[in-house]
Write a protein that holds these residues in place. Structure first.
Motif, PDB file in Angstrom:
ATOM      1  N   ASP A 281      -1.779  -2.550   1.893  1.00 39.57           N
ATOM      2  CA  ASP A 281      -0.702  -1.732   2.474  1.00 39.57           C
ATOM      3  C   ASP A 281      -0.789  -1.347   3.969  1.00 39.57           C
ATOM      4  O   ASP A 281      -0.140  -0.870   4.673  1.00 39.57           O
ATOM      5  CB  ASP A 281      -0.591  -0.628   1.068  1.00 39.57           C
ATOM      6  CG  ASP A 281       0.914  -0.039   1.720  1.00 39.57           C
ATOM      7  OD1 ASP A 281       1.564  -0.709   1.359  1.00 39.57           O
ATOM      8  OD2 ASP A 281       0.628   0.786   2.023  1.00 39.57           O
ATOM      9  N   ARG A 285       1.959  -2.165   7.366  1.00 41.57           N
ATOM     10  CA  ARG A 285       2.751  -1.456   8.187  1.00 41.57           C
ATOM     11  C   ARG A 285       2.686  -1.746   9.051  1.00 41.57           C
ATOM     12  O   ARG A 285       3.717  -1.207  10.370  1.00 41.57           O
ATOM     13  CB  ARG A 285       2.199   0.145   8.125  1.00 41.57           C
ATOM     14  CG  ARG A 285       2.631   0.171   6.529  1.00 41.57           C
ATOM     15  CD  ARG A 285       1.781   1.610   5.914  1.00 41.57           C
ATOM     16  NE  ARG A 285       2.235   1.734   4.494  1.00 41.57           N
ATOM     17  CZ  ARG A 285       3.388   2.238   4.042  1.00 41.57           C
ATOM     18  NH1 ARG A 285       4.181   2.860   4.925  1.00 41.57           N
ATOM     19  NH2 ARG A 285       3.718   3.250   2.624  1.00 41.57           N
ATOM     20  N   LEU A 291       7.093  -6.250   5.166  1.00 40.34           N
ATOM     21  CA  LEU A 291       7.797  -5.358   4.896  1.00 40.34           C
ATOM     22  C   LEU A 291       7.679  -6.151   3.583  1.00 40.34           C
ATOM     23  O   LEU A 291       7.832  -7.188   3.563  1.00 40.34           O
ATOM     24  CB  LEU A 291       8.606  -4.683   5.554  1.00 40.34           C
ATOM     25  CG  LEU A 291       9.635  -4.002   4.592  1.00 40.34           C
ATOM     26  CD1 LEU A 291       8.529  -2.794   3.905  1.00 40.34           C
ATOM     27  CD2 LEU A 291      10.939  -3.599   5.100  1.00 40.34           C
ATOM     28  N   ALA A 338       3.843  -1.918   1.508  1.00 33.32           N
ATOM     29  CA  ALA A 338       5.276  -1.019   3.251  1.00 33.32           C
ATOM     30  C   ALA A 338       5.931  -0.679   2.995  1.00 33.32           C
ATOM     31  O   ALA A 338       7.155  -0.729   3.499  1.00 33.32           O
ATOM     32  CB  ALA A 338       5.205  -2.036   4.501  1.00 33.32           C
ATOM     33  N   PRO A 343       2.002   5.739   2.974  1.00 33.96           N
ATOM     34  CA  PRO A 343       0.967   4.815   2.190  1.00 33.96           C
ATOM     35  C   PRO A 343       0.397   5.756   0.998  1.00 33.96           C
ATOM     36  O   PRO A 343       0.081   7.248   0.947  1.00 33.96           O
ATOM     37  CB  PRO A 343      -0.245   4.210   3.120  1.00 33.96           C
ATOM     38  CG  PRO A 343       0.144   4.572   4.058  1.00 33.96           C
ATOM     39  CD  PRO A 343       1.277   5.932   3.972  1.00 33.96           C
TER      40      PRO A 343
END
Length: 421
Positions: A281, A285, A291, A338, A343
């Motif tokens: 994750d 980003r 995404l 994301a 996060p």
């Protein structure tokens, strides 16, 4: 044709369409034609249905250079071979005059041939749409008003020039469209090759009694971002993951490769699936196009007979017990990668299994269909898995693909991992 479906009389609707349409089978025999087609060709319904197209409209024997019938046949063959519509450039195709007078009438057409696919993805019928451009062509040939007082010879020359110009413009448009089709086909092949190159080829399949399958989307530019991976962690432990990138084409294939590599690395060092997805994750980003990617990861311990798993918005793995009971591993599902503004740590769950059980991981292309609820697809997967649970992983994988219609082609990619525990 079906007369009535619900409140819509499709036969009447087809007949009322103002565009001339005919329907041909694979042998180019007329199956149906609407009123506009009958009027524009001067034929009755009985003169067409059940007869071969080129028996009804043979080539003009007085014009040995006529290429309209030959070009039309080539278009039909392209449709049958590719399963895709084919738009033709302006064609001169003279047709026999109706009635007993005989002879041929000079006609110009703009045809489009569109396939009707069966459940297996093959072409069953061809819809032939035609626009009669005869009046436009004749008007173009007679248009040079500055030559109204000229002799017949000069007007004939001007007409030939106008005809050549008309065909040149039509062919220019056709060649432009053909270049676009070729470019799309090349991009599709590049994306598919890239995607296959980035999927793992050396996996501990035989040692772990597993099988994998990947089915690309049907049609140009429908390559997507599905992936799978499997690695050994120790003698008694191994990890498996599947994921799905949002989007299609080269960008999705590229993002897929980067995310798969990142997760593969995280699987080797992270303390469990949740921590691996947390690291993925963070990486997602910083990656354009990542995404809302979904992924699920499992650690399988063959000594303790446990499954430890975590999901980032992905469809839950399915576990089929030796007695045929199936369950979804859905107790550790979180949002896709994301998707949160910041996060956060991911959930993780543990379940046990009985030796002889079968574990299945998959992407949505296997079970999702536009015309039905996702629950229908999951039920279909569960029923198929239950029926074939006593087979080996390779046989199970092949049967699942067949039962869920993947061998007939779909609009989305599908990745499938089958593990006999």
């Amino acid at each position: 044709m079906s007369e009535v479906s619900g409140d819509v009389d499709y036969a009447a609707l087809f007949d009322a369409v103002p565009t001339p349409l005919s329907v041909l089978d694979r042998d180019l025999v007329f199956v149906e034609a609407n009123q506009a087609y009958l009027e524009i060709t001067g034929r009755s319904h009985g003169e067409l249905i059940g007869r071969h197209l080129f028996d009804v409209f043979p080539a003009n024997p007085d014009d040995p250079n006529a290429d309209g019938p030959r070009n039309l046949l080539a278009s039909f063959r392209r449709v049958l071979e590719t399963g895709k519509p084919d738009t033709m450039i302006l064609q001169r195709y003279d047709i026999p005059r109706p009635g007993a007078g005989g002879g041929y009438e000079e006609r110009y057409w703009s045809p489009v041939n569109t396939p009707v696919l069966g459940e297996d993805g093959s072409v069953r019928l061809i819809v032939n749409r035609v626009e009669d451009a005869t009046a436009y062509v004749r008007d173009s040939l007679a248009r040079p008003s500055s030559l109204s007082g000229a002799g017949d010879g000069l007007r004939a020359v001007a007409g030939k020039i106008a005809e050549a110009e008309l065909y040149a413009r039509a062919r220019e448009l056709y060649e432009h469209n053909e270049r676009l089709r070729q470019a799309h086909a090349r991009e599709h092949e590049v994306a598919l090759t890239l995607q296959r190159a980035m999927l793992p080829t050396h996996m501990p399949l035989e040692r772990r009694n597993a099988a994998v399958r990947y089915r690309p989307a049907q049609g140009s530019l429908n390559v997507c971002g599905d992936w799978y991976d499997m690695i050994n962690l120790s003698e008694d432990r191994f990890a498996v993951a599947v994921g799905d990138v949002v989007g299609r084409g080269l960008e999705a294939a590229s993002v897929m490769g980067q995310l798969r590599s990142a997760l593969s690395a995280a699987m080797r060092v992270a303390d469990g699936p949740a921590q691996a997805l947390y690291g993925l994750d963070l990486y997602a980003r910083s990656l354009d196009g990542a995404l809302a990617t979904t992924a699920v990861k499992l650690d399988i311990d063959t000594h303790t007979h446990t499954l430890t798993y975590s999901s980032a918005g992905h469809l839950p793995p399915m576990l089929c017990h030796p007695d045929g009971f199936t369950e979804l591993l859905d107790q550790a599902t979180d949002v896709p990668l994301a998707a949160r503004s910041r996060p956060s740590h991911r959930p993780q769950a543990i379940t046990t299994y009985v030796p002889g059980s079968t574990l299945v991981l998959y992407t949505d292309g296997l079970v999702e269909r536009r015309e039905e609820s996702i629950d229908v697809g999951l039920k279909r997967l569960s029923e198929s898995l239950t029926r074939h649970r006593d087979l080996g992983p390779e046989e199970i994988a092949d049967n699942l693909l067949e039962d869920l219609g993947m061998n007939r082609g779909t609009a989305d990619d599908a990745a499938l991992v089958v593990i006999k525990l």
